[in-house]
Design an enzyme around this catalytic site. Sequence first.
Site, short mmCIF file in Angstrom:
data_model
loop_
_atom_site.label_atom_id
_atom_site.label_comp_id
_atom_site.label_asym_id
_atom_site.label_seq_id
_atom_site.Cartn_x
_atom_site.Cartn_y
_atom_site.Cartn_z
N GLY A 37 0.82 -1.20 0.00
CA GLY A 37 0.00 0.00 0.00
C GLY A 37 0.86 1.25 0.00
N CYS A 38 0.24 2.37 -0.35
CA CYS A 38 0.99 3.62 -0.46
C CYS A 38 1.46 4.10 0.92
CB CYS A 38 0.13 4.68 -1.15
SG CYS A 38 -1.52 4.91 -0.46
N PHE A 39 0.54 4.17 1.89
CA PHE A 39 0.96 4.59 3.23
C PHE A 39 1.98 3.62 3.83
CE2 PHE A 39 -3.29 6.83 3.36
CZ PHE A 39 -2.79 8.11 3.49
N THR A 68 4.15 1.78 2.38
CA THR A 68 5.47 1.94 1.76
C THR A 68 6.25 3.07 2.43
OG1 THR A 68 4.73 1.05 -0.36
CG2 THR A 68 6.64 2.51 -0.40
#
Lengths: 349, 349, 349, 349
Positions: free
Chosen positions: A152-154, A156
């Site tokens: 996921g973006c967060f 990462t």
Amino acid sequence: MSKAVKAAIIGSTGYGGVELIRLLAHHPQVEVTSVISSSSAGAPIAEGFPHLTEICTDILDDVDPALIRSKAEVVFIATPPGIAARLIPSLLAEGLKVIDISGDHRLKSRSEYETWYKKEPAEQQYLDQAVYGLCEVYGEAVHGVDLISNPGCFPTSALLGLIPAVQEGYIDHSTIIIDAKSGVSGAGRGTSVGNHYPEINENFRAYKINKHQHIPEIEQVLSDIAGEKVLTTFTTHLVPMTRGIMSTIYATVKDGHTVEDFISLYSNYYEGRKFVRIRKNGTWPATKEVSGSNYCDIGFSVDERTGRITIVSVIDNLVKGAAGQAIQNLNLMMGWDETLGLNFVPMYP
Amino acid sequence: MSKAVKAAIIGSTGYGGVELIRLLAHHPQVEVTSVISSSSAGAPIAEGFPHLTEICTDILDDVDPALIRSKAEVVFIATPPGIAARLIPSLLAEGLKVIDISGDHRLKSRSEYETWYKKEPAEQQYLDQAVYGLCEVYGEAVHGVDLISNPGCFPTSALLGLIPAVQEGYIDHSTIIIDAKSGVSGAGRGTSVGNHYPEINENFRAYKINKHQHIPEIEQVLSDIAGEKVLTTFTTHLVPMTRGIMSTIYATVKDGHTVEDFISLYSNYYEGRKFVRIRKNGTWPATKEVSGSNYCDIGFSVDERTGRITIVSVIDNLVKGAAGQAIQNLNLMMGWDETLGLNFVPMYP
Amino acid sequence: MSKAVKAAIIGSTGYGGVELIRLLAHHPQVEVTSVISSSSAGAPIAEGFPHLTEICTDILDDVDPALIRSKAEVVFIATPPGIAARLIPSLLAEGLKVIDISGDHRLKSRSEYETWYKKEPAEQQYLDQAVYGLCEVYGEAVHGVDLISNPGCFPTSALLGLIPAVQEGYIDHSTIIIDAKSGVSGAGRGTSVGNHYPEINENFRAYKINKHQHIPEIEQVLSDIAGEKVLTTFTTHLVPMTRGIMSTIYATVKDGHTVEDFISLYSNYYEGRKFVRIRKNGTWPATKEVSGSNYCDIGFSVDERTGRITIVSVIDNLVKGAAGQAIQNLNLMMGWDETLGLNFVPMYP
Amino acid sequence: MSKAVKAAIIGSTGYGGVELIRLLAHHPQVEVTSVISSSSAGAPIAEGFPHLTEICTDILDDVDPALIRSKAEVVFIATPPGIAARLIPSLLAEGLKVIDISGDHRLKSRSEYETWYKKEPAEQQYLDQAVYGLCEVYGEAVHGVDLISNPGCFPTSALLGLIPAVQEGYIDHSTIIIDAKSGVSGAGRGTSVGNHYPEINENFRAYKINKHQHIPEIEQVLSDIAGEKVLTTFTTHLVPMTRGIMSTIYATVKDGHTVEDFISLYSNYYEGRKFVRIRKNGTWPATKEVSGSNYCDIGFSVDERTGRITIVSVIDNLVKGAAGQAIQNLNLMMGWDETLGLNFVPMYP
């Protein structure tokens, strides 16, 4: 000149999908041979995304595993959660390699997925099979596999900012607080009052406090690294901007480690990994300094008064937080240099 | 692997300069061997532009023609107006090829320059020597020359939107009105209250009405195309965004030409020129659809009620309006494909 | 009809100053009789701020205590730090009542001021005399005094979000972390590259980590409330917006208090104080929901997994964080209803 | 203390409706006694608009003319087009006074309405009855009537910028071109991909070229003023901001009139009308300079080279372009001072 690998993109009419198209246009070994969207099949992709005029003249395909297999060897899934879980068995059965950006295969526990995603989880065998592709940490494990779950973006940004310190015991992992901020593209192209321009512009908002589905993903990885269960406090905020994530991370420092210790630790941990840049003491990265690129930049401040460290970690949510890391995973999967086709300089200003 | 051409950039700490660095990082034949700034010489460029951390580790050079010649064959000048005029004689004397983005060599008349720029003009011989590098129009003339004057950002969008119609007499050129809008990066990195964040954000402003130095540049080219003196009304506005220019152009249509006639005319005129994209009837380009790329997109509407055409032309002011077109000019100067190293997909969203 | 009190504004060409003018235009008892700016004296204020055309036609006065006294009874000081300390003795000597928004009289310790502000502090007697005007907490103490020190913008949002919990021991005050985000107007109208539009727009940035001068102000008040020294971790970030502050506050909950306990505690503490609004469980305020108004809105989430509370507190930095609270202080100083002239509905959207 | 007039607002969950609530909170003679929304009836209005927490605690009523009459004497209609036409007969039959902001009663011709709005028009008798409330032009006619049609946002800015010149023949009205730019709140709260944050932010877009329903409204009024049919070219653009409209207007000057002539003409025409401010020569208004207020600011530039004038006219689309002018119309309808309750200073920055 034919390229080495043919790729299909399921979810090509979402922001993650079009970002894959943008980035792969520069990849020397990958050719996009099918852009796929169940909702818009039959229409030219450039109709909904005119920036692709004369660049991608493809007509959107419907989701059909056999058709995909006839056109491609690798498939990226860039749909919202809940779809990849249903598709992947047949894609794998066709012999396709799959990189799932959707989040359906990140949590190893079906019940955790149900609790946080409020959707039907994937079958356990695929959760077991999927390798979590946080490249700078688990990159070795990605080589040669058939199913990668893209982080996921967060997670990462948070995990790259935390892992070296947790692994080496530089911080008390029971004290970790992650205050995360994201641009609005992270929520995708689906409209809602919450993402309507006049509601976001000149506004700053917290959302899903203590409820975000990236919390168990972060904790699963940190627990794996720490060798014991790690709980974190994690808050998400929406910033009036399109791209970019910053995680401002707080923890209590152990053993009197200094800011120089941290810089040294992280520099060593990420040595040779081009996409993580450790900032020098007294400076911290801003989101625009990685915009459009696959970098994750990290800076530090240790406060001797309180004994706490503040770690600032930034990424472009659509690149390192989605499409870019997915391509980095493809590179690693194929045994190529992880930077292949990803040497974008951040677009500043 | 050594690249074919070594390039220096004077004005590397401005937005045009760092954009050249960003774009040239992808060019297969050009290597940036000197980044130059009189004001910051001696400092690492990444200090003022941390997005270049580990990407461009160069120390800024001072402006010294002999030093430049020792490092490069081509030099880009991306300074504010008034500086290139002083530098170019010695740069040419050193045998360097020069691409001037600053505007000092666009107007052929010294007195016009003085009137509109309120600065001391370049010497006439250099104004005569400089080839005006509007690639899709004057690209042939650029081949092999030593001094190119890169067009202004507003003129690029306005002229590409007007030239076919003026050349073929489809519009009454005495009726041309250009209502232009620009992102704030066009004003450079120098600070002023006018470009201070709280004064621009959530604000829309007109400026320099009937006084902008791009007016005589636009008229010089249109007059050249029309074969007679053309005057235009041109207004500039600041949009609360960083990149992008839109020119909304109005004129009275001649001979009952329809919108299809215009689309056909422009499609033919720009055939084979990749960076101009003609939009289909009923659609018009938005600035974000070319952001980060070298495209100029153009759309049309003819109003039968009033007999007027509305032409919408958009570019990224830092790419097609500055650094990108400068590289396109270098490509043409060198006899390379004009698209070399410039195949950036617009960054959307 | 003559109004009860005549007021002067030193620093009228800053954002705090013009916000005072905007708000006081609606005040039934206060008339602005002198707008003052040392840098622009002699010019009409509307020249630099055309939004005041025909609204405030005053010429800017120079800073002259006797002149001020001839025109006004109360003076607001809305200058950058370092100036009020020099001016206030003579203003008080003239018999003026002073509300200092600049920050020079917030810290009671001269050495703390020197450490954090890097400027020469005010004399101790004035630091002792100044009453810290956090209205909902120290409002009683303001009544009838001559010198009020208006709280800082970040401290206002953080302290209103923390004081009830600290006072009643609902949280472990050794665990307080404040992650604050501000719009750019908080930095004033003075230009810098850091606040240049293209550097802020589509960007999110942390700054002054562990170094911000509002840290000792927050700790001074919390220590006063707690009855013992309280240290906090406090981080500031710049949001690409003009107005608004959010403090996202973290602390470990004591004695198993629930979110309902906190909502009840805060509702009681702020009962009758119109400008603090406690949000109901499961919702948190966004900055735009108080924009242009004097409200401070507060929401809560308690995470049973980690035992921590997350408190979200928002204000408009130019109103409750500066000019609005200054007027609220004037109201209290005069013995008027604290809401007089301040009933602005937030401007949404 | 009871106020003179009780008002209801149909469409209270739109941006025009909540802006009426914001503005009327300051009106000394008007009390809002019913907020109405067919889609959200039964819910507290503050649920969908938390900025109204503790300010407007009303529950939304359903649309019921008899109920409205029991609570109010005046009703504002702030719905999208197509609804007011159906409602107004019964509202008038109940004896209510009606101010229609929706646009359904602006065009006097049913067929024109059908052509441009693509909806079923109101009955002719109501189109005939409705007085077009462009206050500074037709304000006298508003006094005492029962049905006012509030002007559109674009027409308000364009017409106030054009009428004196058209009326006095200072410009050739066959040459009028209006290049208009609007913030996104003008499109209302209904979501669409086109108004999704990531599609608008850092983007500038033209839309509905030569098709906007405000074209016939502008032409109807200009024709009335000129005494003959006037056609105009009118283009709309979306600016990445929430509030504000600028009309940049072009026309050929007649009889050699100078910029001073125009300034003098407009100053005389609008003498005594507080909400129109004529800017002095060489300066032009920006949208933020009227934000949150009922002002329309106008500036001029005459270009002797081309013989054309450029007129810049700005408003806040939600105030002078909607709710503010509606209240101004109520004031005139009631025979009150037109500025009553509308003395808001623009919010800058």
